[in-house]
Design a protein around this motif. Structure first.
Motif, PDB file in Angstrom:
ATOM      1  N   HIS A 222       0.838  -1.195   0.000  1.00 14.47           N
ATOM      2  CA  HIS A 222       0.000   0.000   0.000  1.00 14.47           C
ATOM      3  C   HIS A 222       0.872   1.245   0.000  1.00 14.47           C
ATOM      4  O   HIS A 222       1.542   1.559   0.990  1.00 14.47           O
ATOM      5  CB  HIS A 222      -0.919  -0.001   1.227  1.00 14.47           C
TER       6      HIS A 222
ATOM      7  N   SER B 272      -4.938  -7.795   4.422  1.00 17.56           N
ATOM      8  CA  SER B 272      -3.665  -7.438   3.821  1.00 17.56           C
ATOM      9  C   SER B 272      -2.510  -7.818   4.740  1.00 17.56           C
ATOM     10  O   SER B 272      -1.461  -8.299   4.288  1.00 17.56           O
ATOM     11  CB  SER B 272      -3.621  -5.938   3.528  1.00 17.56           C
TER      12      SER B 272
ATOM     13  N   ASP C 147       1.312   2.667  -6.128  1.00 14.59           N
ATOM     14  CA  ASP C 147       1.644   1.256  -5.872  1.00 14.59           C
ATOM     15  C   ASP C 147       3.121   1.058  -5.536  1.00 14.59           C
ATOM     16  O   ASP C 147       3.994   1.831  -5.938  1.00 14.59           O
ATOM     17  CB  ASP C 147       1.279   0.363  -7.054  1.00 14.59           C
TER      18      ASP C 147
ATOM     19  N   SER D  51       5.714   0.889   2.336  1.00  9.77           N
ATOM     20  CA  SER D  51       4.503   0.087   2.500  1.00  9.77           C
ATOM     21  C   SER D  51       3.814   0.508   3.787  1.00  9.77           C
ATOM     22  O   SER D  51       4.426   0.488   4.853  1.00  9.77           O
ATOM     23  CB  SER D  51       4.872  -1.404   2.561  1.00  9.77           C
TER      24      SER D  51
END
Length: 320
Positions: free
Chosen positions: A188, A220, A192, A211
């Motif tokens: 995330h 996730s 991207d 991330s």
């Protein structure tokens, strides 16, 4: 495998000011307490034994660039931050010693701090070199060419003489590079981001930066636990404190030291490397975060195996 850190900062490169260096020298002199040394080697031994790393050393200021040594006949490099320049210079030395001029890059994403070193990558001008750029982004070539347009840089991409190949991969698919198995994981982050898992000879190293991990998206997080599973080394984005990630800097695309420890424990990883250091942090700030992370790991470990927590710095080498 062996991991070399050529750049460990996030967002932009930083350099110590004269004031910062003067303060380190003053602290060292105070710690020496008036003693004299026969030579520089004796003084260096004293510094290493008696001073903390933030005083006698430095975490560095180059942005993300990590080498994974262990492939057959090629260099493996994660990201192209400003640390790439030094890696390129060092690779010339190894090529002179017989290493093939072949490079495989693995891009986490295309933000400037992760590609800004490429225009200064000397091997790109070598007509005997082969450069393969792996990414989860279909526009990786566009990003590299754009930063070398005339308005931004005096040397256009088309002047480079190495042989280039751009390869786009899908998350979850494993491919082989020089005998090393590589797998991507979607992360995330703005536009991207992708993490990479490198496996060889029963050992695994993870490169996971830029991330953001959210407590309201546990599905996730379960995927990351699986991606980190039993890793011997996890290089993880720990740019912020937990307080920052859930308040001032939520949705900024980065993670915290606390979340990194929790994920590594859940995945039964063996070693965590704190990475992508906040550019406004001093060496003392980074050292303090490292100490706090070690203490947190001890508090939450319970009956689980210990997780070794190290702090990445420019020049660090780690055997995997």
């Amino acid at each position: 495998m062996r991991v070399r850190f050529w750049g460990t900062r996030g967002s932009l490169p930083v350099a110590p000011t004269a004031e910062v260096i003067q303060a380190k020298i003053a602290q060292a002199l105070v710690a020496a307490g008036g003693r004299s040394f026969a030579d520089a080697a004796e003084a260096d031994a004293f510094a290493r034994q008696s001073l903390d790393f933030a005083t006698y050393g430095a975490y560095g200021g180059a942005t993300s660039c990590v080498e994974i040594e262990g492939a057959e006949g090629t260099f493996l490099i994660c990201d192209m931050g400003s640390g790439l320049r030094e890696f390129g210079i060092d690779s010339f030395r190894r090529i002179a010693g017989g290493h093939p001029p072949a490079y495989h890059f693995f891009l986490s994403h295309l933000h400037w701090d992760h590609i800004m070193g490429f225009p200064f990558f000397g091997p790109a001008f070598n007509p005997a070199a082969t450069i393969v750029i792996h990414s989860g982004h279909a526009d990786a070539e566009t990003a590299l060419r754009r930063q070398q347009e005339e308005i931004s840089f005096p040397v256009p991409f088309d002047w480079l003489r190495a042989k280039f190949e751009f390869v786009v991969h899908k998350p979850g698919e494993t491919f082989d590079v020089g005998g090393v198995a590589v797998t991507l994981c979607a992360q995330h982050h703005s536009h991207d981001s992708y993490g990479y898992r490198f496996e060889k000879g029963g050992r695994a190293a993870i490169y996971s930066t830029d991330s953001e991990h959210k407590i309201d998206n546990m599905e996730s997080e379960a995927a990351f636990e699986a991606f980190f599973k039993d890793a011997d080394l996890v290089i993880c984005d720990t740019m912020y404190s937990l307080g920052d990630t859930v308040s001032l800097k939520q949705d900024w695309g980065h993670s915290s030291n606390v979340v990194a420890v929790d994920l590594c424990h859940a995945a039964h990883a063996r070693r965590l490397a704190l990475f992508h250091h906040e550019p406004t942090y001093t060496d003392a700030d980074i050292q303090r975060m490292h100490a706090e992370t070690v203490r947190y790991e001890e508090l939450v470990r319970a009956d689980r195996p210990a997780l070794e927590v190290i702090c990445a710095y420019d020049g660090l080498e780690v055997a995997v």
